[in-house]
Design a protein around this motif. Structure first.
Motif, mmCIF file in Angstrom:
data_model
loop_
_atom_site.group_PDB
_atom_site.id
_atom_site.type_symbol
_atom_site.label_atom_id
_atom_site.label_comp_id
_atom_site.label_asym_id
_atom_site.label_seq_id
_atom_site.Cartn_x
_atom_site.Cartn_y
_atom_site.Cartn_z
ATOM 1 N N VAL A 170 0.839 -1.172 -0.028
ATOM 2 C CA VAL A 170 0.069 0.105 -0.125
ATOM 3 C C VAL A 170 1.070 1.227 -0.036
ATOM 4 O O VAL A 170 2.009 1.230 0.968
ATOM 5 C CB VAL A 170 -0.876 0.015 1.339
ATOM 6 N N GLY A 171 0.683 1.965 -0.971
ATOM 7 C CA GLY A 171 1.392 3.402 -1.013
ATOM 8 C C GLY A 171 0.481 4.352 -0.370
ATOM 9 O O GLY A 171 -0.719 4.554 -0.542
ATOM 10 N N CYS A 172 1.128 5.003 0.634
ATOM 11 C CA CYS A 172 0.467 6.130 1.736
ATOM 12 C C CYS A 172 1.127 7.529 1.417
ATOM 13 O O CYS A 172 2.462 7.703 1.364
ATOM 14 C CB CYS A 172 0.345 5.876 3.037
ATOM 15 N N ILE A 173 0.348 8.384 0.562
ATOM 16 C CA ILE A 173 0.454 9.937 0.651
ATOM 17 C C ILE A 173 -0.464 10.596 1.251
ATOM 18 O O ILE A 173 -1.615 10.531 1.201
ATOM 19 C CB ILE A 173 0.570 10.254 -1.102
ATOM 20 N N TRP A 174 0.179 11.807 2.084
ATOM 21 C CA TRP A 174 -0.840 12.569 2.898
ATOM 22 C C TRP A 174 -0.526 13.969 3.121
ATOM 23 O O TRP A 174 0.800 14.343 2.424
ATOM 24 C CB TRP A 174 -1.173 11.662 4.217
ATOM 25 N N GLY A 175 -1.190 14.740 3.761
ATOM 26 C CA GLY A 175 -1.033 16.145 3.981
ATOM 27 C C GLY A 175 0.034 16.617 5.110
ATOM 28 O O GLY A 175 0.051 15.767 5.987
ATOM 29 N N LEU A 199 5.698 4.640 2.691
ATOM 30 C CA LEU A 199 5.037 5.969 2.934
ATOM 31 C C LEU A 199 5.860 7.237 2.454
ATOM 32 O O LEU A 199 6.948 7.219 2.427
ATOM 33 C CB LEU A 199 5.085 6.137 4.435
ATOM 34 N N LYS A 200 5.088 8.066 1.679
ATOM 35 C CA LYS A 200 5.521 9.219 1.138
ATOM 36 C C LYS A 200 4.961 10.522 1.969
ATOM 37 O O LYS A 200 3.817 10.905 1.694
ATOM 38 C CB LYS A 200 5.109 9.343 -0.353
ATOM 39 N N PRO A 201 5.708 10.748 3.084
ATOM 40 C CA PRO A 201 5.189 11.890 3.680
ATOM 41 C C PRO A 201 5.134 13.118 3.123
ATOM 42 O O PRO A 201 5.711 13.512 2.187
ATOM 43 C CB PRO A 201 5.910 11.775 5.017
ATOM 44 N N PRO A 202 4.450 14.319 3.657
ATOM 45 C CA PRO A 202 4.502 15.449 3.143
ATOM 46 C C PRO A 202 5.805 16.255 3.113
ATOM 47 O O PRO A 202 6.630 16.184 4.006
ATOM 48 C CB PRO A 202 3.357 16.366 4.004
ATOM 49 N N THR A 209 7.362 11.661 10.758
ATOM 50 C CA THR A 209 7.274 10.487 10.169
ATOM 51 C C THR A 209 8.356 9.866 10.129
ATOM 52 O O THR A 209 8.597 8.379 10.355
ATOM 53 C CB THR A 209 6.766 10.507 8.678
ATOM 54 N N LEU A 210 9.797 10.469 9.950
ATOM 55 C CA LEU A 210 10.986 9.701 10.055
ATOM 56 C C LEU A 210 11.309 9.461 11.372
ATOM 57 O O LEU A 210 11.683 8.364 11.817
ATOM 58 C CB LEU A 210 11.989 10.812 9.676
ATOM 59 N N ARG A 211 10.686 10.251 12.304
ATOM 60 C CA ARG A 211 10.972 9.686 13.928
ATOM 61 C C ARG A 211 10.167 8.707 14.283
ATOM 62 O O ARG A 211 10.567 7.643 14.878
ATOM 63 C CB ARG A 211 10.710 10.993 14.927
ATOM 64 N N PHE A 212 8.905 8.540 13.626
ATOM 65 C CA PHE A 212 8.139 7.551 14.018
ATOM 66 C C PHE A 212 8.595 6.405 13.138
ATOM 67 O O PHE A 212 8.726 5.333 14.293
ATOM 68 C CB PHE A 212 6.805 7.770 13.101
ATOM 69 N N VAL A 230 9.868 7.248 2.112
ATOM 70 C CA VAL A 230 10.779 7.786 1.239
ATOM 71 C C VAL A 230 10.280 9.418 1.177
ATOM 72 O O VAL A 230 9.179 9.412 1.025
ATOM 73 C CB VAL A 230 10.669 6.983 -0.098
ATOM 74 N N THR A 231 11.160 10.050 1.482
ATOM 75 C CA THR A 231 10.905 11.409 1.353
ATOM 76 C C THR A 231 11.333 12.203 0.149
ATOM 77 O O THR A 231 12.036 11.516 -0.742
ATOM 78 C CB THR A 231 11.591 12.179 2.516
ATOM 79 N N GLY A 232 10.704 13.527 0.017
ATOM 80 C CA GLY A 232 10.747 14.070 -1.427
ATOM 81 C C GLY A 232 9.802 14.876 -1.480
ATOM 82 O O GLY A 232 8.627 14.957 -1.030
ATOM 83 N N SER A 233 9.648 15.269 -2.986
ATOM 84 C CA SER A 233 8.697 15.864 -3.511
ATOM 85 C C SER A 233 7.491 15.128 -4.360
ATOM 86 O O SER A 233 7.760 13.946 -4.308
ATOM 87 C CB SER A 233 9.102 16.762 -4.670
ATOM 88 N N GLY A 234 6.163 15.801 -4.200
ATOM 89 C CA GLY A 234 5.121 14.934 -4.727
ATOM 90 C C GLY A 234 5.356 14.714 -6.129
ATOM 91 O O GLY A 234 4.925 13.538 -6.567
ATOM 92 N N SER A 235 6.054 15.588 -6.868
ATOM 93 C CA SER A 235 5.916 15.470 -8.305
ATOM 94 C C SER A 235 7.038 14.406 -8.567
ATOM 95 O O SER A 235 7.024 13.802 -9.873
ATOM 96 C CB SER A 235 6.395 16.775 -9.039
#
Length: 504
Positions: A170-175, A199-202, A209-212, A230-235
């Motif tokens: 499951v890919g999770c993307i949120w605000g 997880l793709k955090p805002p 999220t990284l500490r979590f 994985v952090t970074g831009s939405g685009s």
């Protein structure tokens, strides 16, 4: 623009509280989590996380790439089939989710501190949210033992039964407007059903999220690769996650504009989708309501989280017979909303989350003036440092104005009127959105009629913004989303149903 608000000219800064910066934030640049290990990512580059109160850099996060997403998805695929996750019994999976809940109980102060620093919400609010997040994971910890199929009567020589099985990755993307609660409503049911996740955090609020993820590794029995970040831009990162053929489902929270794109891209390989999108929620105030208490409640509906909420009560419909009286009470309640540093106990509203969003919201204040709206209170930037905007109430607006039709996602509300119940329902539904609404009345019949007539996924009566920690569904109608979160229905969104027929 009018600036009749009674709040001060510079945000009060709680210096003592702000000196208590969590060690995690002080550590500098932060790595991603893939397959149970920290990784800088393939680009070796970072993105800055900015404190919206001071406009200073807090830390850096990895600038993820499509290659990083592929690595994370492959790790999640391996974890999905590994017996250390796929082979455990439902009771064990539930106990792991309880461990996740314990993380928020034990580290709630630290996580709330990080959340307030990265997205500007008052600390007393983020601390409350961490308690709610713990309850969410604890609620879904009870689901693994209840994911039962059923038998089907087919005749004396046939046996039919069904199974509920996990989907896969499951890919999770949120605000950024409440990262941990939004993630919990996606990740908790995903794990309860036996899935793994990427997880793709805002982009602007990834530190929590990284500490979590670090705490999951240190303090729970969750196997490596079950949850990856994985952090970074939405685009770049978000786009790669939605397009990846190894992802079975996308759970997304964001704007309707981006949600439409996610829907289009994900449909190419028929991914499962949950889209929680924008809103322009009506608040309907009847003459028989307690006007003073309602004014305070409506101010919170409008300004909670600095108006950065998809459910924010931004279209305020008041019955004509009490319109002016209520407008005066609401103006006073809005103007009295204390703006300031998130760590000051007196603060009711912090800054907007980013410079980009600050420019977006203040641009709508210019639009309001151009369209001829009257500003009863607020209408300007607040202070000279940080991304603060005054609590703003607009009047003399019409349904065709952009400030009435479009989601501003800031502390800006529009005041209008209606005649009777039928007129209230008609005007409440004059929007492309259908996420939430509230009705304020002392008449139970009126409340039920409005709740029945308003085309929205959630209707509150004499309250607003009250979200459950899993027991009730939260879903949007029209352009506010596809599918929903919470409630028993959500487990169907994270499982597939298999039918088995045996010839005896």
């Amino acid at each position: 623009m009018s600036t009749s608000t009674t709040i001060g000219t510079t945000p009060p800064v709680a210096e003592e509280a702000r000196r208590t910066v969590p060690d995690f934030v002080r550590a500098g640049d932060h790595l991603m989590w893939i397959d149970g290990r920290q990784t800088p990512g393939s680009s070796g580059e970072t993105l800055a996380t900015i404190d919206p109160t001071t406009e200073e850099k807090l830390a850096g996060i990895g600038r993820g790439t499509a290659d990083d997403v592929d690595t994370a998805v492959r790790a999640a695929q391996r974890a999905f089939t590994d017996p250390s996750w796929s082979g455990i019994d439902p009771d064990r999976r539930g106990r792991i989710l309880t461990q996740v809940a314990d993380v928020f109980d034990e580290h709630g102060d630290e996580l709330a501190n990080i959340e307030s620093r990265t997205m500007g919400m008052p600390h007393r609010m983020t601390r409350h949210m961490m308690g709610a997040v713990a309850q969410t994971y604890r609620h879904f910890a009870g689901w693994p033992t209840r994911l039962n199929g059923h038998t089907v009567a087919l005749g004396p020589d046939r046996l039919g039964y069904t199974r509920k099985e996990p989907l896969g990755v499951v890919g999770c993307i949120w605000g950024w407007n409440g990262p941990m609660p939004q993630l919990a409503l996606k990740l908790a049911p995903a794990l309860a059903a036996g899935n793994t996740a990427v997880l793709k955090p805002p982009e602007w609020a990834s530190l929590t999220t990284l500490r979590f993820a670090e705490l999951l590794h240190q303090e729970t029995d969750l196997p490596a690769g079950v949850v990856n970040v994985v952090t970074g831009s939405g685009s770049v990162v978000g786009e790669a996650l939605v397009r990846h053929p190894g992802v079975a489902k996308i759970a997304f929270t964001g704007s309707t504009r981006v949600g439409r794109h996610v829907h289009e891209v994900a449909s190419a390989d028929l991914k499962r989708l949950t889209l929680e999108l924008g809103g322009k929620s009506p608040v309907v105030v009847f003459a028989d309501a307690d006007l003073e208490a309602t004014a305070r409640g409506v101010a919170i509906a409008l300004l909670g989280g600095s108006g950065q909420a998809c459910t924010a009560g931004t279209r305020i419909l008041v019955q004509e017979s009490v319109r002016e009286e209520f407008a005066e009470r609401l103006s006073a309640a809005v103007a009295a909303f204390t703006v300031g540093d998130p760590f000051d106990p007196a603060t009711m509203m912090g800054p907007l989350a980013t410079r980009q969003h600050f420019d977006h919201v203040t641009g709508y204040l210019d639009v309001a003036a151009q369209e001829g709206a009257h500003t009863r209170t607020g209408g300007s930037r607040y202070g000279d440092r940080g991304f603060f905007v005054e609590p703003t109430l607009l009047d003399e607006v019409t349904p065709d104005m952009r400030v009435v039709r479009e989601e501003i996602f800031g502390p800006v509300g529009a005041l209008m009127s209606f005649t009777d119940t039928a007129d209230a329902i008609t005007k409440a539904n004059q929007t492309e959105y259908g996420l939430a609404a509230s009705v304020w009345t002392s008449d139970l019949t009126t409340a039920h009629r409005v709740a029945d007539g308003v085309d929205a996924g959630t209707v509150w009566v004499n309250t607003h913004h009250e979200m459950t920690t899993g027991p009730m569904p939260f879903s949007g109608f029209k352009q506010s989303g596809v599918g929903g979160e919470g409630g028993p229905e959500v487990m169907d969104a994270f499982t597939k149903h298999k039918a088995v027929l045996l010839a005896l």
